[in-house]
Structure formats: structure tokens, C-alpha cells
Write an enzyme that holds these catalytic residues in place. Structure first.
Site, mmCIF file in Angstrom:
data_model
loop_
_atom_site.group_PDB
_atom_site.id
_atom_site.type_symbol
_atom_site.label_atom_id
_atom_site.label_comp_id
_atom_site.label_asym_id
_atom_site.label_seq_id
_atom_site.Cartn_x
_atom_site.Cartn_y
_atom_site.Cartn_z
ATOM 1 N N PRO A 9 10.743 26.767 10.036
ATOM 2 C CA PRO A 9 10.019 25.609 10.547
ATOM 3 C C PRO A 9 8.520 25.599 10.259
ATOM 4 C CG PRO A 9 10.693 27.057 12.342
ATOM 5 C CD PRO A 9 11.405 27.525 11.104
ATOM 6 N N ASN A 10 8.067 24.424 9.882
ATOM 7 C CA ASN A 10 6.646 24.107 9.644
ATOM 8 C C ASN A 10 6.087 24.691 8.348
ATOM 9 O OD1 ASN A 10 6.310 22.629 12.148
ATOM 10 N ND2 ASN A 10 6.538 24.606 13.158
ATOM 11 N N ARG A 17 -1.390 22.788 6.890
ATOM 12 C CA ARG A 17 -1.209 23.319 8.230
ATOM 13 C C ARG A 17 -2.154 24.510 8.467
ATOM 14 N NH1 ARG A 17 3.689 27.404 9.826
ATOM 15 N NH2 ARG A 17 3.218 27.475 12.042
ATOM 16 N N TYR A 22 -3.100 30.072 7.429
ATOM 17 C CA TYR A 22 -2.002 30.173 6.462
ATOM 18 C C TYR A 22 -2.404 29.932 5.010
ATOM 19 C CZ TYR A 22 0.733 30.070 10.759
ATOM 20 O OH TYR A 22 1.239 30.366 11.997
ATOM 21 N N ASN A 73 11.149 34.005 5.925
ATOM 22 C CA ASN A 73 10.069 33.693 6.853
ATOM 23 C C ASN A 73 10.660 32.709 7.858
ATOM 24 O OD1 ASN A 73 7.846 32.960 8.325
ATOM 25 N ND2 ASN A 73 6.499 32.683 6.554
ATOM 26 N N ALA A 76 8.302 30.414 13.710
ATOM 27 C CA ALA A 76 8.282 30.744 15.144
ATOM 28 C C ALA A 76 9.647 31.206 15.668
ATOM 29 C CB ALA A 76 7.790 29.535 15.936
ATOM 30 N N GLU A 97 11.999 40.522 6.379
ATOM 31 C CA GLU A 97 11.213 39.584 7.196
ATOM 32 C C GLU A 97 9.802 39.481 6.620
ATOM 33 O OE1 GLU A 97 10.439 41.185 11.089
ATOM 34 O OE2 GLU A 97 9.390 39.380 11.767
ATOM 35 N N HIS A 99 5.864 37.353 6.810
ATOM 36 C CA HIS A 99 4.930 36.423 7.447
ATOM 37 C C HIS A 99 3.663 36.376 6.611
ATOM 38 C CE1 HIS A 99 7.502 36.219 10.916
ATOM 39 N NE2 HIS A 99 7.577 37.541 10.876
ATOM 40 N N ARG A 106 -2.518 38.354 16.341
ATOM 41 C CA ARG A 106 -2.666 36.973 16.824
ATOM 42 C C ARG A 106 -2.251 36.914 18.305
ATOM 43 N NH1 ARG A 106 0.148 32.948 12.933
ATOM 44 N NH2 ARG A 106 -1.080 31.511 14.207
HETATM 45 C C1 DQA Z 1 4.526 32.795 10.444
HETATM 46 C C2 DQA Z 1 4.049 33.384 11.782
HETATM 47 C C3 DQA Z 1 4.776 32.733 12.936
HETATM 48 O O1 DQA Z 1 4.317 33.287 14.164
HETATM 49 C C4 DQA Z 1 4.516 31.241 12.949
HETATM 50 O O2 DQA Z 1 5.225 30.630 13.994
HETATM 51 C C5 DQA Z 1 4.803 30.605 11.639
HETATM 52 C C6 DQA Z 1 4.392 31.288 10.426
HETATM 53 C C7 DQA Z 1 3.715 33.343 9.252
HETATM 54 O O3 DQA Z 1 4.190 33.207 8.121
HETATM 55 O O4 DQA Z 1 2.624 33.880 9.424
HETATM 56 O O5 DQA Z 1 5.313 29.488 11.588
HETATM 57 O O6 DQA Z 1 5.879 33.138 10.256
#
Ligand code: DQA
Length: 146
Positions: A9-10, A17, A22, A73, A76, A97, A99, A106
């Protein structure tokens, strides 16, 4: 050797964003650079992004049939999706995993990953290079340093 690069998501909004967190690059440009690296290493990448939890789970199930590993990735969902955790535990291929941001420096809620215990390893905090490191890690654990 096929690898699934799965973004949750996102992450479709990368570039616009929260760029200070990011970065300025779009998901498409990140994927293009990763693809070029993969090609040199002899890997074929399959890219998928979804904002839904079920979409991530379905794609993990599919990947178990024809992929050698997954770079995930989960956004959240990382911090609370037991359903994604169970999907990773259910499949035998390695899931890394990743990020972009350093989730450990954070907000408190980002410090907990419910998927980390069932992933082969976790890479966080290197921006788009986190994906490249995950690709290197998959290459390393496959014993295939092409
Ligand atoms: C993320 C870190 C997560 O906490 C966040 O919700 C994201 C992006 C990252 O790539 O740093 O959507 O996965």
C-alpha cells in the site's frame, strides 16, 4: 530464475509521497533500475504493486508456483498483518522484507514487524538500494552468483 518484486500500500505514490522520507523517485523508475541490475545477474523480475492485503496474499500464493524468491515491501501491513505473515509462512520460497526508510528510527509502531520472523531476512533504510540489496541477498542464498 524468476523473482517477484511485490510492493504494498501507498508505494504506487513513491516520488510524490513524503519525498523527505521515501525519496523523489517513482516506483516505475526504481523498478526499471532494478530490472537492469537483475538482467545483468541473470534474473527475471516480475513486478506487482497493490494497495490491498488480499492482493499481496494472492500474489505470494501464485509466486510459490514459479518464482525462486520474493522481494516484499508490505508497507504499513508489515506492522500488523498476521494474514500476510501466515501467507509467507505457508510458502517455501524465500521472502526478503524490504523498506526504503529505516523503520527502526521512526515512529514506535514501525519498529515492530510481524512478518520479519517468517522472512528469510530484512533490509531497511537504504532507499531504493534496499531492493538491490535484497536481490543480491537472494542471489547469495541461492548460491547462484551469476
Ligand atoms: C515502508 C515503511 C512502512 O512503515 C510504511 O508504512 C510504508 C513504507 C518503507 O518502505 O519504508 O508504507 O515500508
Amino acid at each position: 530464475m524468476k523473482i517477484l518484486v511485490l510492493n504494498g500500500p501507498n508505494l504506487n505514490l513513491l516520488g510524490e509521497r513524503e519525498p523527505t522520507v521515501y525519496g523523489d523517485n517513482s516506483l516505475q523508475s526504481i523498478n526499471e533500475r532494478l530490472s537492469a541490475k537483475a538482467e545483468k545477474m541473470g534474473f527475471q523480475l516480475d513486478f506487482f504493486q497493490t494497495n490491498s492485503e488480499g492482493g499481496i496474499i494472492d500474489k505470494l500464493h501464485e509466486a510459490r508456483r514459479d518464482c525462486a524468491g520474493v522481494i516484499l515491501n508490505a508497507g504499513a501491513y508489515t506492522h500488523y498483518s498476521y494474514a500476510i505473515r501466515d501467507a509467507i509462512a505457508a510458502i517455501k520460497i524465500p521472502v526478503i522484507e524490504v523498506h526504503l526508510s529505516n523503520v527502526d528510527n521512526r515512529e514506535e509502531f514501525r519498529k515492530n514487524s510481524v512478518i520479519a520472523p517468517v522472512c528469510r531476512g530484512s533490509i531497511s533504510g537504504f532507499g531504493e538500494y534496499s531492493y538491490a540489496l535484497a536481490l543480491d541477498a537472494l542471489s547469495y542464498i541461492s548460491g547462484d552468483e551469476k
